[in-house]
Design a protein around this motif. Sequence first.
Motif, mmCIF file in Angstrom:
data_model
loop_
_atom_site.group_PDB
_atom_site.id
_atom_site.type_symbol
_atom_site.label_atom_id
_atom_site.label_comp_id
_atom_site.label_asym_id
_atom_site.label_seq_id
_atom_site.Cartn_x
_atom_site.Cartn_y
_atom_site.Cartn_z
ATOM 1 N N GLN A 80 0.868 -1.173 0.000
ATOM 2 C CA GLN A 80 0.000 0.000 0.000
ATOM 3 C C GLN A 80 0.901 1.217 0.000
ATOM 4 O O GLN A 80 1.748 1.382 0.888
ATOM 5 C CB GLN A 80 -0.926 0.020 1.215
ATOM 6 N N VAL A 81 0.738 2.084 -0.986
ATOM 7 C CA VAL A 81 1.730 3.134 -1.209
ATOM 8 C C VAL A 81 1.232 4.529 -0.877
ATOM 9 O O VAL A 81 2.004 5.477 -0.893
ATOM 10 C CB VAL A 81 2.214 3.116 -2.681
ATOM 11 N N ASN A 82 -0.070 4.699 -0.581
ATOM 12 C CA ASN A 82 -0.542 6.032 -0.206
ATOM 13 C C ASN A 82 -0.417 6.226 1.292
ATOM 14 O O ASN A 82 -0.143 5.292 2.037
ATOM 15 C CB ASN A 82 -1.993 6.220 -0.648
ATOM 16 N N GLY A 83 -0.646 7.441 1.764
ATOM 17 C CA GLY A 83 -0.557 7.716 3.191
ATOM 18 C C GLY A 83 0.729 8.440 3.540
ATOM 19 O O GLY A 83 1.434 8.955 2.686
ATOM 20 N N ASN A 84 1.035 8.486 4.849
ATOM 21 C CA ASN A 84 2.282 9.111 5.303
ATOM 22 C C ASN A 84 3.150 8.049 5.967
ATOM 23 O O ASN A 84 2.813 6.870 5.978
ATOM 24 C CB ASN A 84 1.982 10.253 6.275
ATOM 25 N N THR A 85 4.256 8.432 6.519
ATOM 26 C CA THR A 85 5.194 7.453 7.080
ATOM 27 C C THR A 85 5.294 7.524 8.594
ATOM 28 O O THR A 85 6.272 7.077 9.175
ATOM 29 C CB THR A 85 6.590 7.669 6.475
ATOM 30 N N SER A 86 4.274 8.063 9.262
ATOM 31 C CA SER A 86 4.401 8.286 10.701
ATOM 32 C C SER A 86 3.676 7.267 11.559
ATOM 33 O O SER A 86 3.988 7.121 12.735
ATOM 34 C CB SER A 86 3.885 9.694 11.049
ATOM 35 N N THR A 87 2.697 6.565 10.999
ATOM 36 C CA THR A 87 1.888 5.686 11.836
ATOM 37 C C THR A 87 1.659 4.344 11.172
ATOM 38 O O THR A 87 1.748 4.191 9.961
ATOM 39 C CB THR A 87 0.499 6.311 12.136
ATOM 40 N N LEU A 88 1.306 3.362 12.011
ATOM 41 C CA LEU A 88 0.956 2.044 11.480
ATOM 42 C C LEU A 88 -0.328 2.104 10.669
ATOM 43 O O LEU A 88 -0.533 1.332 9.744
ATOM 44 C CB LEU A 88 0.768 1.053 12.638
ATOM 45 N N GLY A 89 -1.231 3.014 11.044
ATOM 46 C CA GLY A 89 -2.547 3.029 10.431
ATOM 47 C C GLY A 89 -2.606 3.592 9.039
ATOM 48 O O GLY A 89 -3.407 3.147 8.227
ATOM 49 N N SER A 90 -1.781 4.585 8.727
ATOM 50 C CA SER A 90 -1.921 5.250 7.438
ATOM 51 C C SER A 90 -0.630 5.324 6.637
ATOM 52 O O SER A 90 -0.567 5.993 5.620
ATOM 53 C CB SER A 90 -2.461 6.678 7.643
ATOM 54 N N SER A 91 0.410 4.659 7.074
ATOM 55 C CA SER A 91 1.697 4.748 6.389
ATOM 56 C C SER A 91 1.767 3.764 5.228
ATOM 57 O O SER A 91 1.076 2.747 5.209
ATOM 58 C CB SER A 91 2.824 4.445 7.372
ATOM 59 N N PRO A 92 2.613 4.049 4.224
ATOM 60 C CA PRO A 92 2.904 3.026 3.211
ATOM 61 C C PRO A 92 3.409 1.768 3.901
ATOM 62 O O PRO A 92 4.257 1.847 4.799
ATOM 63 C CB PRO A 92 4.004 3.689 2.366
ATOM 64 N N ARG A 93 2.891 0.628 3.494
ATOM 65 C CA ARG A 93 3.228 -0.589 4.234
ATOM 66 C C ARG A 93 2.990 -1.836 3.390
ATOM 67 O O ARG A 93 2.286 -1.815 2.393
ATOM 68 C CB ARG A 93 2.403 -0.683 5.517
ATOM 69 N N LEU A 94 3.578 -2.928 3.845
ATOM 70 C CA LEU A 94 3.356 -4.232 3.243
ATOM 71 C C LEU A 94 2.027 -4.786 3.749
ATOM 72 O O LEU A 94 1.810 -4.874 4.955
ATOM 73 C CB LEU A 94 4.493 -5.176 3.639
ATOM 74 N N VAL A 95 1.122 -5.143 2.833
ATOM 75 C CA VAL A 95 -0.154 -5.712 3.260
ATOM 76 C C VAL A 95 -0.242 -7.208 2.978
ATOM 77 O O VAL A 95 -0.835 -7.953 3.764
ATOM 78 C CB VAL A 95 -1.352 -4.957 2.631
ATOM 79 N N ASP A 96 0.309 -7.663 1.863
ATOM 80 C CA ASP A 96 0.334 -9.095 1.550
ATOM 81 C C ASP A 96 1.760 -9.546 1.259
ATOM 82 O O ASP A 96 2.504 -8.866 0.547
ATOM 83 C CB ASP A 96 -0.515 -9.409 0.311
#
Length: 375
Positions: A80-96
């Motif tokens: 998931q590439v949208n969001g910011n980099t400060s939190t677990l909830g809205s940061s870019p992150r690995l989902v699968d």
Amino acid sequence: MTNLKRGLFLTFTAAIVCTANAQTKLPGWINSIKLSGYGMTQYQYSGKDGAKANSFNLRLGRIMLDGRIKNDFFWRIQLQVNGNTSTLGSSPRLVDLYTEWQKYDFLRVKIGQFKRPFTFENPMNPIDQGFMSYGQAVEKLAGFSDRNGEHSSNGRDIGLQMQGDFLKNAKGRNLLHYQVGVFNGQGINVKDVDQQKDLIGGIWVMPVPGMRLGTFGWTGSYARKGTWTIDGVSHNGVRSLQQHRYAFSAEYLFSDWTLRSEFVHSTGQAFAKALSNTNDNTSNDCTISDNGSQAQGVYALVIAPIIQKRLHAKARYDMYQPTGDTSKMRTQYEVGLDYEFDHNFEINGEYAFVNDRSLKKNNYSIVDVEVDFRF
């Protein structure tokens, strides 16, 4: 070596490597790799008293790599590439990130991070789900923004799952599906905390083409390591909250119509503050929420074609009770339209009337417009 000479040298070297690769037969699993993804752009107005807002948003942006190895093994990586980099909830992150052995229809084995096998709606692509959000019962009781205080996990966890289809009829169509998995119980990108595992499973029948009737169960825990107070006495360590859930689901797809309804019930305490950042105080705040140990929700929706495969009208009733009674019940009544230019591009519009009994002013409206695309 000057910058110009260095650039020419690197370009020449890259050209040689590319030519050599083109003349070399690549392994089959490399040729099977597929890049795909989707984006969901959004405008939303909310008339909630004290929190009125209207904004353009990036609802979701996802990039996926899929592939096969020796035909029997499927793998996926999704970011998931949208969001910011400060939190677990809205940061870019690995989902699968998982691999699945798919040699037999009646037994497939998956390991890694992926969707929990709970409810029909949870594993659906957000575009295919059809509305501006998943049902409240799914969001709160299947691991999206879970009532237990877990960080936003998009319905996913880390674990091992078996699933399959069997009992073919005379036309060769399978009539039964099962899925069962063992998971950490902590959501995405987080290790187990209390060394207990969640057991989640479901089974459904498919009596006629397009119809599914299913039931699901979930038993496990959600835990944090931190501090809490009971009767004025401070405690420190791992606090584990047992979770027990079940769901009943029904869906019927026919002639471009969609009918779907699910009821979900949960028993288990929740932490007062949702985890959003592993570096702030919520990560070790083990205070219990005053919502109690009971929660439940139900939704029912219809998506009807006006022009088949092109223009649809839709409506949804969506209710969620975060407590064991109706004192904080939140209900959404939604209507909308969507227009599909093709499978990969569509526009959606919705109006929702919301009744939230936890607010002083219970009623407000939401208007949501989205442009969604896939590649």
